[in-house]
Design an enzyme around this catalytic site. Structure first.
Site, mmCIF file in Angstrom:
data_model
loop_
_atom_site.group_PDB
_atom_site.id
_atom_site.type_symbol
_atom_site.label_atom_id
_atom_site.label_comp_id
_atom_site.label_asym_id
_atom_site.label_seq_id
_atom_site.Cartn_x
_atom_site.Cartn_y
_atom_site.Cartn_z
ATOM 1 N N GLU A 53 -27.400 8.875 34.803
ATOM 2 C CA GLU A 53 -26.643 8.870 36.065
ATOM 3 C C GLU A 53 -27.507 8.393 37.225
ATOM 4 O O GLU A 53 -27.549 9.032 38.281
ATOM 5 C CB GLU A 53 -26.105 10.268 36.368
ATOM 6 C CG GLU A 53 -24.992 10.705 35.451
ATOM 7 C CD GLU A 53 -24.320 11.999 35.916
ATOM 8 O OE1 GLU A 53 -24.911 12.728 36.731
ATOM 9 O OE2 GLU A 53 -23.205 12.274 35.471
ATOM 10 N N GLU B 87 -19.880 11.831 29.203
ATOM 11 C CA GLU B 87 -19.882 13.281 29.457
ATOM 12 C C GLU B 87 -18.504 13.658 29.953
ATOM 13 O O GLU B 87 -18.121 13.281 31.058
ATOM 14 C CB GLU B 87 -20.914 13.678 30.526
ATOM 15 C CG GLU B 87 -22.344 13.662 30.067
ATOM 16 C CD GLU B 87 -23.292 14.102 31.190
ATOM 17 O OE1 GLU B 87 -22.887 14.890 32.050
ATOM 18 O OE2 GLU B 87 -24.442 13.619 31.170
HETATM 19 C C1 GLA Z 1 -24.141 15.319 35.009
HETATM 20 C C2 GLA Z 1 -25.438 15.241 34.236
HETATM 21 C C3 GLA Z 1 -25.561 16.333 33.206
HETATM 22 C C4 GLA Z 1 -25.135 17.656 33.776
HETATM 23 C C5 GLA Z 1 -23.717 17.543 34.290
HETATM 24 C C6 GLA Z 1 -23.172 18.815 34.886
HETATM 25 O O1 GLA Z 1 -23.161 14.684 34.378
HETATM 26 O O2 GLA Z 1 -25.599 13.986 33.618
HETATM 27 O O3 GLA Z 1 -26.882 16.387 32.787
HETATM 28 O O4 GLA Z 1 -25.992 17.988 34.812
HETATM 29 O O5 GLA Z 1 -23.677 16.609 35.322
HETATM 30 O O6 GLA Z 1 -23.222 19.848 34.003
#
Ligand code: GLA
Ligand code: CA
Length: 779
Positions: free
Chosen positions: A186, A263
């Site tokens: 991210e 995710e």
């Molecule tokens: C983002 C991150 C994960 C986690 C989620 C929330 O997507 O990539 O590592 O922190 O948020 O749980």
């Protein structure tokens, strides 16, 4: 990818007919590729149904049970981060053994016919201490993490090479089960730096990950910022999000790419002092159905969250807020590995999408659960009576400069003159207790920005001043990952307009290691006032999982049979610590508790059920005092407008810029015709037209905030998370206002607003007016 295809084909030919992935001893060479609109496994279309699980959040003896639970749920893949700071706790010393043996985890998955997606970071976020980066990087004062900073990159290379040694040979093309590898994590929500992301991609390749698709994961709102041409792009979003909308831009830019939600958030994580988070099961399942109907691959984050044992929990900022030890996440498989109603609802769906003619295996049995009778006989070692040798320093320095990564740190000085006024600690990271000659003067909590302690009476020359600071998790998200612990800068006494810096400190390092806490001089006795270590033995006839009830304790950490179990804090919402039976013994067991505050009763019981939702602090904090009403009557709006319908960011530019520090959005109506106003994220645009820093923002006022059904307070509009939001309660009518203190005056040229991510965009504001002032509004 062409190369790969030809290697893959020749391998296929050499083997004759390959029937796909198998668990037989003979290694079969397979391929996994990015095809047109789909992933291809040995040339056949495949939808990845991945279960995100984290190996250090599961005791190693339980890995297999959890893997089988994911398989029985209908998943075909496991998705895992690699946690750099776990493997390289000391610079240059790597450990991939036992609970840290990632290769063993992958092989175990392979044994059960599961593929693996590896996300080696180097940054992983994951509500994990410093997002997975090692604390010792912060010893370099000017380090720029997640950038081309030479020292940072040098260390990343070394780490990634080690990961390669462990895992590269487990790529599917080499007979293993790894089908994809992620590059960074991210990065779009951190910055824009394609050169850096490209360098990480190259390092991942150099580490040997050359045979499987490499991918980036980001949010739909920012994935283009750092998107590299030669990587696969995937997007992350949570339960409830409008799936079509999430992939719209991606489909436009790459009409033929296979789609994947890397995710899909099944639930959410818990912070100390905030309500326990849950997400609706039916909504989660319908999101997955929506994706499967469109052949969209996904990874369910988390499918099993587990526990953030020891000191590995991270924190969010702003406002600083540390994570609980439980990472239950309201996931389908509970913290203790139990199936839940959410699990079975999802399983029913995934059964329908299982390969034709196959029935999902039954979930494995859960581990037995035991009660542990109250442990009440303790030996005690008061913290102040058990200090290690101190180090000497003229001026205050953060913990890292004393070569300490985690735990508590004590700064002690003897006053050289009488002092009175306010003791100002710049800054407390993260929770401090101040003592004068052993007497507690007060406590300071970074979560509330408490860095000053008014001295009730003058302190005499010669007084011993002790500042005991506990480090909670290092921030795991955004720029604040540069989160040094202890006292970061200096300690002053402020009297009128005179500030006197206190110098000449003795510093005591109090790490959270078992070797350290077990070596204290314990003496039998009762609970003492103030910080102390407690040790007890307890006998078990049989072992089993249990939940250590810490309700009568203050704040600290627990160790059982040498394992650091995690943090506890009376404020909750978590009141019990998950204690896996595999770390208990038949016969004698040992428990050590460090309580920095002191218990109301020194007693630990093992319960058969967790308590994760007992908040004992007035929270979540709302932003309106009883009877307080914002008065806009004599104010003039700087801008009036109407938001458009639909998901996604909306940007508004003012006709004429205006200077001010207090920003008020007055929402006048919405599209649904009900009472609700909701905003997921909000930015104020500065002189250059770009968002101003939100680091020092404060919500000064919100007329209404929904806290019964979740954490929907107004500060959610700048918590950097697009899936969290401010929402008003349903029985309070429009108009609705939120007032932000920007921290300082800006030349404001406009703002950006992100509505909620669901298809029907609940609470989307229609007409609004904006007010900007140099001084606060009237109430
Ligand atoms: C983002 C991150 C994960 C986690 C989620 C929330 O997507 O990539 O590592 O922190 O948020 O749980
Ligand atoms: Ca938010």
């Amino acid at each position: 990818m062409k190369n790969l295809l030809s290697i893959g084909l020749s391998a296929l030919l050499a083997l004759g007919a390959v029937t796909g992935f198998s668990s037989c001893a003979e290694k079969q060479i397979s391929t996994f590729e990015v095809g047109k609109g789909t992933f291809l496994l040995n040339g056949e279309p495949m939808v990845v149904k991945a279960a995100e699980v984290h190996y250090p959040r599961i005791p190693e003896p339980y890995w297999e049970q959890r893997i089988l639970s994911c398989k029985a749920l209908g998943m075909n893949t496991l998705c895992l981060y690699v946690f750099w700071n776990l493997h390289e706790q000391e610079e240059g010393k790597f450990d991939f053994s036992g609970n840290k043996d990632i290769a063993a985890f992958c092989r175990l998955a392979q044994k059960h016919g599961m593929y693996v997606i590896v996300r080696p970071g180097p940054y992983v976020c994951a509500e994990w201490e410093m997002g997975g980066l090692p604390w010792w990087l912060l010893k370099k004062q000017d380090i720029q993490l997640r950038s081309l900073d030479p020292y940072y990159m040098e260390r990343v290379k070394i780490f990634m090479k080690e990961v390669g040694k462990q895992l590269a040979d487990l790529q599917i093309s080499r007979g293993g089960n790894i089908i994809m590898v992620q590059v960074e994590n991210e990065f779009g929500s951190y910055g824009t730096d394609k050169a850096y992301v490209s360098a990480i991609r190259d390092i991942v390749k150099e580490a040997g990950f050359t045979d499987v698709p490499l991918f980036q994961c980001d949010w739909s709102s920012n994935f283009t910022n750092n998107a590299l041409d030669d990587l696969l792009w995937t997007v992350n979003f949570g339960t409830g999000a409008n799936i079509e909308e999430q992939f719209k831009k991606l489909k436009e830019l790459r009409p033929e790419t296979p789609l994947m939600c890397s995710e899909f958030w099944s639930g959410w994580f818990d912070h100390w002092g905030r309500k326990h988070e849950t997400r609706d099961a039916a909504t989660m399942v319908s999101g997955i159905k929506d994706m499967l109907d469109r052949n969209i691959s996904f990874s369910l984050y988390m499918t099993h969250g587990g526990t953030t044992f020891g000191w590995w929990g991270g924190a969010n900022n702003p406002a600083y807020s540390a994570m609980c030890s439980s990472y239950d996440y309201d996931a389908p498989i509970s913290e203790a590995g139990w199936t839940t109603p959410k699990y079975f609802q999802l399983r029913e769906l995934l059964q329908q999408y299982a390969p034709e003619g196959t029935t999902l295996p039954e979930p494995p049995a859960a581990f037995p659960v035991i009660e542990v009778p109250a442990i009440t006989k303790w030996e005690v070692a008061p913290l102040f009576g058990n200090l290690p040798e101190p180090k000497q320093t003229e001026t205050i320095k953060p913990m890292e400069q004393f070569d300490q990564g985690w735990g508590s740190i004590l700064y002690r000085t003897t006053l050289k003159e009488n002092v009175s006024g306010v003791l100002h600690i710049d800054e407390v990271h993260d929770w401090a207790q101040v003592f004068a000659d052993g007497k507690l003067l007060g406590r300071l909590d970074r979560r509330h920005g408490e860095f000053s302690l008014p001295l009730k009476s003058a302190l005499k020359k010669g007084t011993q001043l002790d500042i005991l600071v506990e480090a909670m998790g290092r921030v795991n998200f955004d720029k604040s990952i540069h989160d040094r612990k202890g006292i970061t800068n200096k300690v002053e006494v402020i009297s009128g307009d005179k500030a006197t810096e206190l110098t000449d400190w003795k510093v005591y390092n109090l790490p959270p290691f078992y070797e350290f806490v077990s070596a204290k001089k314990y003496q039998s006795g009762n609970a003492v006032d103030g910080p102390a270590y407690y040790r007890a033995k307890f006998h078990l006839d049989k072992t089993g999982d249990t939940f250590l009830d810490m309700q009568t304790w203050g704040k600290g950490m627990v160790w059982v049979n040498g394992h650091a179990m995690g943090r506890f804090w009376e404020i909750g919402p978590q009141q019990t610590l998950y204690m896996p039976g595999c770390w208990l013994k038949e016969g004698e067991n040992e428990i050590i508790v460090l309580d920095l505050k002191g218990p109301s009763e020194a007693k630990v019981e093992g319960l058969t059920k967790p308590i994760l939702d007992m908040l004992r602090e007035k929270a979540p904090e709302t932003h309106r005092q009883d009877g307080q009403n914002l008065n806009l009557k004599s104010e003039t709006a700087v801008h009036k407008g109407t938001f458009a319908q639909g998901n996604g960011w909306q940007e508004v530019k003012f006709d004429t810029p205006v200077s001010g520090r207090y920003f008020c959005l007055n929402a006048l109506s919405n599209y649904e015709g009900n009472n609700i106003a909701s905003i997921a994220e909000f930015d104020v645009l500065g002189a250059d037209g770009k968002p101003v820093s939100r680091e020092n923002w404060k919500i000064v006022y919100a007329d209404s905030e929904e806290t019964r059904s979740g954490n929907r307070t107004a500060d959610k509009i700048f918590d950097l998370q697009e899936s969290t939001f401010w929402q008003t309660v349903d029985n309070t009518a429009y108009p609705h206002q939120v007032v932000i203190d920007l921290g300082k005056e800006y030349r404001v040229t406009g703002f950006r607003m992100l509505p909620r991510a669901e298809k029907n965009v609940p609470g989307l504001i229609r007409d609004y007016a904006v007010y900007v002032k140099k001084d606060n509004f009237k109430y």
